[in-house]
Design a protein around this motif. Structure first.
Motif: not given
Ligand code: DAT
Ligand code: MG
Length: 201
Positions: A60, A103, A108, A136, A142, A153, A163
């Motif tokens: 990222k 998401l 967020f 993973r 995460t 991470r 992250n």
């Molecule tokens: P991952 O990246 O481990 O697959 P995810 O798919 O749940 O996790 O979320 C995608 C990204 O969104 C994650 O890498 C960072 C951001 N994110 C997730 N939860 C968050 C939160 N509570 N606050 C801020 N950013 C968040």
């Protein structure tokens, strides 16, 4: 007459199974799923049937800014996975909205978009035995505050909003994301000269 009817039914069932299979497969170009051998349904020389599983890994913008690209690549190479696609890009909001479609309703999400478009991303496709699950584990939780030391991470970040790296979270997710981020011709099928040491166990 009865035998003829049964044979017709069997032929039709077999054909429709084949057609369904073909239709399902055509939804995923062979190059994205795991190369020509996988597409042809042939087993590789390895005794492991799924050494050509693929996943999307992306460093990222914070990882690129902090010059962590090399370290991420090194971890995947050391583990024995094979790099089959690599590019640096400024990600569009359109791509991100598809990538993070689950998401979009999260509070967020606007900040996530802002962060992910704040600079270049290095996207990669890695191939290997159970690469989705393994990556993973290598990337870690995460939320970096909960990520174990030894994970990307856990070693390089401390906040969920920064992250460092993305890794597909399932086989289906990996297939969807690879199709989204890469064109088929951007992925290379090549043989590692050390395959017998890393895969043919
Ligand atoms: P991952 O990246 O481990 O697959 P995810 O798919 O749940 O996790 O979320 C995608 C990204 O969104 C994650 O890498 C960072 C951001 N994110 C997730 N939860 C968050 C939160 N509570 N606050 C801020 N950013 C968040
Ligand atoms: Mg995810």
């Amino acid at each position: 007459m009865q035998r003829y009817t049964i044979r017709r039914i069997l032929q039709q069932t077999y054909l429709s199974d084949q057609q369904t299979h073909r239709c399902l497969l055509s939804a995923f170009p062979s190059a994205l799923l795991g190369g020509p051998r996988a597409a042809a349904g042939q087993r590789s020389k390895s005794s492991l049937p799924d050494v050509r599983e693929r996943t999307l890994i992306a460093v990222k913008p914070d990882g690129v800014q902090r010059r962590l690209v090399g370290q991420v690549i090194q971890r995947f190479e050391q583990r024995g996975f094979k790099l089959v696609g690599l590019k640096m890009l400024q990600v569009s909001e359109d791509l991100l909205s598809q990538h993070y479609c689950e998401l979009r309703t999260k509070p967020f999400y606007p900040r996530l978009l802002h962060y992910m478009t704040s600079g270049p991303v290095v996207a990669m496709v890695w191939e290997g035995h159970k690469v989705v699950q393994a990556s993973r584990a290598m990337v870690g939780h995460t939320n970096p505050a909960e990520a174990q030391a030894g994970t990307v991470r856990g070693d390089f970040s401390f906040h969920v909003s920064r992250n460092v790296v993305h890794a597909s979270d399932s086989l289906e997710g990996a297939q969807r994301e690879i199709q989204l981020w890469f064109k088929g011709k951007e992925l290379l099928n090549w043989d590692c000269c050390d395959q017998s040491s890393t895969c043919d166990v």
